[in-house]
Write a protein that holds these residues in place. Structure first.
Motif, PDB file in Angstrom:
ATOM      1  N   ARG A 229      -7.389   3.567   5.435  1.00  0.00           N
ATOM      2  CA  ARG A 229      -8.183   4.295   6.426  1.00  0.00           C
ATOM      3  C   ARG A 229      -8.321   5.773   6.111  1.00  0.00           C
ATOM      4  O   ARG A 229      -9.150   6.457   6.690  1.00  0.00           O
ATOM      5  CB  ARG A 229      -7.576   4.099   7.819  1.00  0.00           C
ATOM      6  N   ASN A 230      -7.523   6.263   5.195  1.00  0.00           N
ATOM      7  CA  ASN A 230      -7.642   7.675   4.806  1.00  0.00           C
ATOM      8  C   ASN A 230      -8.602   7.883   3.637  1.00  0.00           C
ATOM      9  O   ASN A 230      -8.803   8.999   3.192  1.00  0.00           O
ATOM     10  CB  ASN A 230      -6.264   8.231   4.443  1.00  0.00           C
ATOM     11  N   ASN A 231      -9.130   6.784   3.123  1.00  0.00           N
ATOM     12  CA  ASN A 231     -10.048   6.880   1.991  1.00  0.00           C
ATOM     13  C   ASN A 231     -11.411   6.318   2.368  1.00  0.00           C
ATOM     14  O   ASN A 231     -11.553   5.112   2.558  1.00  0.00           O
ATOM     15  CB  ASN A 231      -9.491   6.083   0.804  1.00  0.00           C
ATOM     16  N   PRO A 232     -12.416   7.170   2.500  1.00  0.00           N
ATOM     17  CA  PRO A 232     -13.741   6.671   2.858  1.00  0.00           C
ATOM     18  C   PRO A 232     -14.328   5.817   1.729  1.00  0.00           C
ATOM     19  O   PRO A 232     -13.990   6.025   0.558  1.00  0.00           O
ATOM     20  CB  PRO A 232     -14.561   7.946   3.058  1.00  0.00           C
TER      21      PRO A 232
ATOM     22  N   LEU B 152       3.360  -6.348  20.312  1.00  0.00           N
ATOM     23  CA  LEU B 152       2.966  -5.219  19.447  1.00  0.00           C
ATOM     24  C   LEU B 152       1.449  -5.136  19.259  1.00  0.00           C
ATOM     25  O   LEU B 152       0.885  -4.041  19.319  1.00  0.00           O
ATOM     26  CB  LEU B 152       3.680  -5.296  18.100  1.00  0.00           C
ATOM     27  N   PRO B 153       0.744  -6.267  19.031  1.00  0.00           N
ATOM     28  CA  PRO B 153      -0.714  -6.141  18.927  1.00  0.00           C
ATOM     29  C   PRO B 153      -1.356  -5.593  20.201  1.00  0.00           C
ATOM     30  O   PRO B 153      -2.289  -4.792  20.126  1.00  0.00           O
ATOM     31  CB  PRO B 153      -1.162  -7.578  18.646  1.00  0.00           C
ATOM     32  N   SER B 162       0.742   2.035  16.123  1.00  0.00           N
ATOM     33  CA  SER B 162      -0.086   2.261  14.943  1.00  0.00           C
ATOM     34  C   SER B 162      -1.076   1.125  14.746  1.00  0.00           C
ATOM     35  O   SER B 162      -0.774  -0.034  15.048  1.00  0.00           O
ATOM     36  CB  SER B 162       0.843   2.359  13.719  1.00  0.00           C
ATOM     37  N   HIS B 163      -2.256   1.450  14.218  1.00  0.00           N
ATOM     38  CA  HIS B 163      -3.269   0.435  13.945  1.00  0.00           C
ATOM     39  C   HIS B 163      -2.759  -0.589  12.931  1.00  0.00           C
ATOM     40  O   HIS B 163      -3.259  -1.710  12.872  1.00  0.00           O
ATOM     41  CB  HIS B 163      -4.553   1.097  13.432  1.00  0.00           C
ATOM     42  N   PRO B 196       5.134   4.889   6.924  1.00  0.00           N
ATOM     43  CA  PRO B 196       6.447   4.274   7.196  1.00  0.00           C
ATOM     44  C   PRO B 196       6.362   2.886   7.834  1.00  0.00           C
ATOM     45  O   PRO B 196       7.194   2.033   7.567  1.00  0.00           O
ATOM     46  CB  PRO B 196       7.114   5.272   8.149  1.00  0.00           C
ATOM     47  N   VAL B 197       5.342   2.665   8.663  1.00  0.00           N
ATOM     48  CA  VAL B 197       5.209   1.361   9.327  1.00  0.00           C
ATOM     49  C   VAL B 197       4.929   0.267   8.297  1.00  0.00           C
ATOM     50  O   VAL B 197       5.609  -0.770   8.253  1.00  0.00           O
ATOM     51  CB  VAL B 197       4.078   1.404  10.401  1.00  0.00           C
ATOM     52  N   THR B 198       3.915   0.489   7.465  1.00  0.00           N
ATOM     53  CA  THR B 198       3.563  -0.528   6.458  1.00  0.00           C
ATOM     54  C   THR B 198       4.704  -0.705   5.463  1.00  0.00           C
ATOM     55  O   THR B 198       4.968  -1.823   5.013  1.00  0.00           O
ATOM     56  CB  THR B 198       2.271  -0.161   5.708  1.00  0.00           C
ATOM     57  N   MET B 199       5.375   0.391   5.149  1.00  0.00           N
ATOM     58  CA  MET B 199       6.485   0.305   4.192  1.00  0.00           C
ATOM     59  C   MET B 199       7.624  -0.554   4.776  1.00  0.00           C
ATOM     60  O   MET B 199       8.122  -1.467   4.118  1.00  0.00           O
ATOM     61  CB  MET B 199       7.002   1.701   3.831  1.00  0.00           C
TER      62      MET B 199
END
Lengths: 297, 345
Positions: A229-232, B152-153, B162-163, B196-199
Motif C-alpha cells: 500500500r505504500n507503493n503506487p 479482528l477482521p 491495521s488493514h 510489525p503486524v505482517t512480520m
C-alpha cells in the motif's frame, strides 16, 4: 569576435549532442511506428500521482485516504485517441458506448461486479487502431467468468490476457504473464509484441504457437517502500501491429502493475522460521527420544 | 477394501481437486465450486478448485459488517453477503457434515500422509495424546475462530486495527503454505517485513507450518485439533445428515478400542453410554472408531438415519489384521536382512 566563435562552437556542440541523444532515444520500434499509440490509461498515472483499487490516493505526502467508492466513478484517459469510439463491455458480453470528451471519461455504473472491458477503436485511412483495458468493477455478484470476456472478440486485432489477474489479484513485477495475440478471433503467431511501462522499460517478444506471448513484467520501480500500500502502481502497455490485405492494424492492451512484494518478503527467513518450527515440533513430538531408543537397540 | 482405504482414495481425489482443480473448473473466483467450502482449500493457491469458507467470512466481517457499522449504515444490508456465504456453507455442510474434515480437507490429508511417513520411518508413534492435554487444547479452535476469523477482521473494518488484519487467520493457516508449495509456488513461505503486524503473523504462520509437519510425524492430526474450521463445523454439527451414532452395550465399558482408534483422541466415544448421537465437536467422521469396534452395530455411520456403515466383529477382525500387517512394514523392517537357510549351515 572570439566570443562569437566560442558561442558558435558551443551551439554546434550542443546541436551535435542533441542529435546524438535523439538518435539513442529513438528505438528501432519507435521509428517503425510513427503514428502515436492509442491507449487507455488511468489519468492519475500520467498526471504524477497514482490511484489504487477503490479510489485511494497514494504517492503524495500528506494525502488523506479517500473513502472507498463502489461501482461507478473510475476515471480513464484515452491517449492519442481523437475520434475513437469507446465501448464498455460487461461480463455477459453486453456493451454500451461511452461518450469521451477530451480523452478523459468515467466508466458508467455497472449492473454487476467483476471484470469489465473498455474498448476503444478508430479507423484513419488504411489504419485501424484499437485499445483495450480490463477494469474490475464492484456491484451485484456476476455469475459470468472473466475468461468469457477475455476470450470474446471485442475488436479485430486484440491482445488477450491469458488470464486476466484473478479477482483481487493484480499484475506484479518480476512475474511471468501470458498473453494471446488474436486476429479476427483466431490466434496469430510470429508477430512482434512490445511491452512498455510508464517507468520507461521496453521489452519485445514474438508471439509463438497459438499466438502465445510471455513477458516477465520488469521490476523497474525507481523507489520501493515497505508494503504494497505504500507503493503506487505504474502503467504497462502491450502493443502489436499487423497488416492484412491492404489494412494496417494496431492494438494496445494496458493495465496497472505493482511492485514485486519480494522486496520486503524474505523467503530465506521464511524457510529458517519453518525450520525452527520443525525443530520445536520434533522436540515436542519426541522424535529425538525415539531416535535415541532406536540407536540403543 | 476397507473403509480406511476407500477414505484414502477419496482424500487423494479431493486433494487433487482442491489443490490443482482450476484446470478442471476454471481459474477465476466465479468459476470455483462454491467459494464457501467447509474445508481448508486455500484461495492463495491460484490453481485451487474451491475456496474455504473462512476467506469470505473474514473479508465480509471487515469490508461489509465492520465498515457498515463504522459508517452507521444498514447492518442487515451489510450482513447479506455473510448470510449468503453461510447459506452456501450450510447447504454443503448438510450434505457431508463433518466428513469435510475427515474426507475432503487437503490439510487433513497431508497430516495423515505425514503420519504414515513417520510410521514407515519407524518414528515412535503416540497412540494417543494425554487426556489433560486434549482437554486443554480443545478451546483453542474456538478462540482461533472467534478472534482471527470474526473479531479482528471486524476491528479492521471499524478502523481500530491495521488493514493487514483483514484476513488474520489466512496469514497463519498452514494450508496456505502447503497448497501453494504443492504448486511449486514459494511466495507464501516468507517473512513479510512490510510492518510489525505482517512480520509477526508471517513468522507465526511459518513456525506453525514447520511445527505441524514435525508433530504430524508422531502425533495424529496435530493442526486439526486447533483448526477454526473444526469449530465452525462443530457449531452446525446437528444439521449434518451424516452422523456417528452409538448403541452402547455392556461390553463398551471394558473395551475402549474406539477411543484408541480415534485420531482426535475423543475418549467420550468410549465413555458415552446414554447419547445416541456421538458426533462430538472434535469428530471428523473418519469412521475409524466404527472400523475398530468389535461389537455388532454398537457404532454406526448413519446418513439421514439410514446406517451406511456399521461395526461388526468380522469386519473388526479383518481390519485389525490389515492394520497389523500395515504397521509391520517400516523402513527398518525392509532393511533387515532375511536369514537364508543355507547361511545357517
Amino acid at each position: 569576435m572570439k566570443t562569437i566563435q566560442q558561442a558558435s562552437m558551443y551551439s554546434l556542440s550542443i546541436m551535435l549532442l542533441c542529435g546524438f541523444l535523439g538518435a539513442v532515444a529513438i528505438t528501432p520500434d519507435a521509428i517503425a511506428n510513427t503514428a502515436p499509440r492509442m491507449k487507455l490509461t488511468k489519468p492519475s498515472a500520467t498526471g504524477g500521482g497514482h490511484q489504487l483499487h477503490g479510489g485511494q490516493q497514494h504517492g503524495k505526502q500528506g494525502a488523506q485516504p479517500q473513502p472507498r467508492r463502489r461501482g461507478a466513478g473510475k476515471q480513464l484517459l484515452l491517449e492519442n485517441g481523437e475520434g475513437a469510439t469507446v465501448e464498455f463491455w460487461a461480463p455477459d458480453l453486453g456493451f454500451q458506448e461511452i461518450k469521451v470528451e477530451g480523452g478523459r471519461f468515467s466508466i458508467p455504473k455497472p449492473a454487476v461486479d467483476n471484470y469489465h472491458a473498455v474498448v476503444a477503436e478508430r479507423q484513419q485511412g488504411d489504419l485501424k487502431q484499437a485499445a483495450v483495458r480490463y477494469e474490475y468493477m464492484r456491484g451485484k455478484p456476476s455469475s459470468e467468468s472473466p475468461s468469457r470476456l477475455a476470450a470474446a472478440q471485442k475488436t479485430e486485432f486484440e491482445i488477450e490476457p491469458a488470464p486476466i489477474p484473478r479477482e483481487h489479484s493484480r499484475y506484479m513485477a518480476n512475474k511471468k504473464w501470458d498473453f494471446i495475440l488474436r486476429f479476427k478471433g483466431k490466434p496469430l503467431s510470429g508477430v512482434p509484441v512490445v511491452l512498455e511501462t510508464s517507468q520507461g522499460s521496453h521489452i519485445e517478444a514474438v508471439s509463438g504457437d497459438a499466438g502465445l506471448v510471455q513477458f516477465i513484467i520488469p521490476d523497474d520501480f525507481p523507489e520501493v517502500k515497505l508494503g504494497r500500500r505504500n507503493n503506487p502502481p505504474a502503467e504497462l502497455s502491450l502493443f502489436a501491429k499487423y497488416k492484412a490485405e491492404s489494412t494496417r492494424y494496431e492494438t494496445t492492451l494496458s493495465a496497472a502493475y505493482y511492485v514485486d512484494p519480494g522486496h520486503w518478503r524474505s523467503k530465506g527467513l521464511g524457510v529458517a522460521v519453518a525450520g525452527l518450527g520443525l525443530l520445536a515440533g520434533g522436540f515436542i513430538g519426541g522424535i529425538g527420544r525415539s531416535n535415541k531408543r532406536g540407536k540403543k537397540q | 477394501m476397507n473403509l480406511s482405504a476407500i477414505r484414502k482414495l477419496v482424500q487423494i481425489a479431493a486433494f487433487g481437486f482442491m489443490v490443482y482443480g482450476s484446470g478442471l473448473i476454471g481459474y477465476y473466483t466465479v468459476d470455483k465450486f462454491s467459494n464457501a467450502l467447509p474445508a481448508l482449500s486455500c484461495a492463495f493457491n491460484h490453481n485451487t478448485g474451491d475456496y474455504c469458507t473462512l476467506i469470505p467470512f473474514q473479508h465480509q466481517m471487515a469490508h461489509r459488517v465492520g465498515e457498515t457499522i463504522a459508517n452507521e449504515g444498514n447492518l442487515l444490508q451489510g450482513l447479506i453477503p455473510t448470510l449468503i456465504t453461510l447459506g452456501t456453507f450450510l447447504i454443503l455442510f448438510v450434505i457431508l457434515s463433518k466428513a469435510f474434515c475427515g474426507w475432503i480437507c487437503p490439510l487433513g490429508t497431508f497430516q495423515e500422509l505425514l503420519s504414515m511417513i513417520g510410521q514407515k520411518l519407524g518414528l515412535q508413534q503416540r497412540k494417543s495424546v494425554d487426556e489433560k492435554v486434549v482437554k486443554r487444547i480443545r478451546p483453542v479452535k474456538w478462540l482461533v475462530l472467534f478472534f482471527l476469523v470474526f473479531f479482528l477482521p471486524i476491528l479492521t473494518g471499524l478502523g481500530y486495527a491495521s488493514h493487514d488484519l483483514v484476513d488474520p487467520y489466512c496469514k497463519i493457516c498452514p494450508s496456505r503454505i502447503l497448497t501453494t508449495l504443492a504448486n511449486g509456488n514459494t511466495d507464501q513461505l516468507v517473512v513479510d517485513q512490510a510492518n510489525p503486524v505482517t512480520m509477526g503473523f508471517s513468522i507465526f504462520g511459518d513456525f506453525l507450518f514447520g511445527l505441524m509437519i514435525a508433530l504430524a510425524l508422531t502425533v495424529r492430526q496435530p493442526f486439526c485439533r486447533i483448526c477454526p474450521m473444526l469449530a465452525m463445523n462443530a457449531t452446525f454439527r446437528k444439521l449434518g445428515l451424516l452422523k456417528l451414532t452409538k448403541n452402547a452395550s455392556s461390553r463398551c465399558e471394558k473395551c475402549g478400542l474406539c477411543a484408541k482408534a480415534c485420531p482426535m483422541d475423543i475418549r467420550e466415544i468410549h465413555t458415552e453410554m446414554v447419547k445416541k448421537d456421538v458426533t462430538f465437536e472434535d469428530c471428523t467422521l473418519c469412521g475409524r472408531c466404527v472400523e475398530f469396534c468389535p461389537d455388532k452395530n454398537v457404532l454406526q455411520l448413519k446418513y439421514a438415519t439410514i446406517p451406511i456403515f456399521s461395526a461388526s466383529s468380522d469386519y473388526f477382525k479383518k481390519r485389525k489384521k490389515a492394520q497389523k500387517a500395515w504397521e509391520k512394514v517400516t523402513l527398518a523392517s525392509l532393511k533387515q536382512p532375511t536369514v537364508q537357510p543355507e547361511a545357517k549351515s
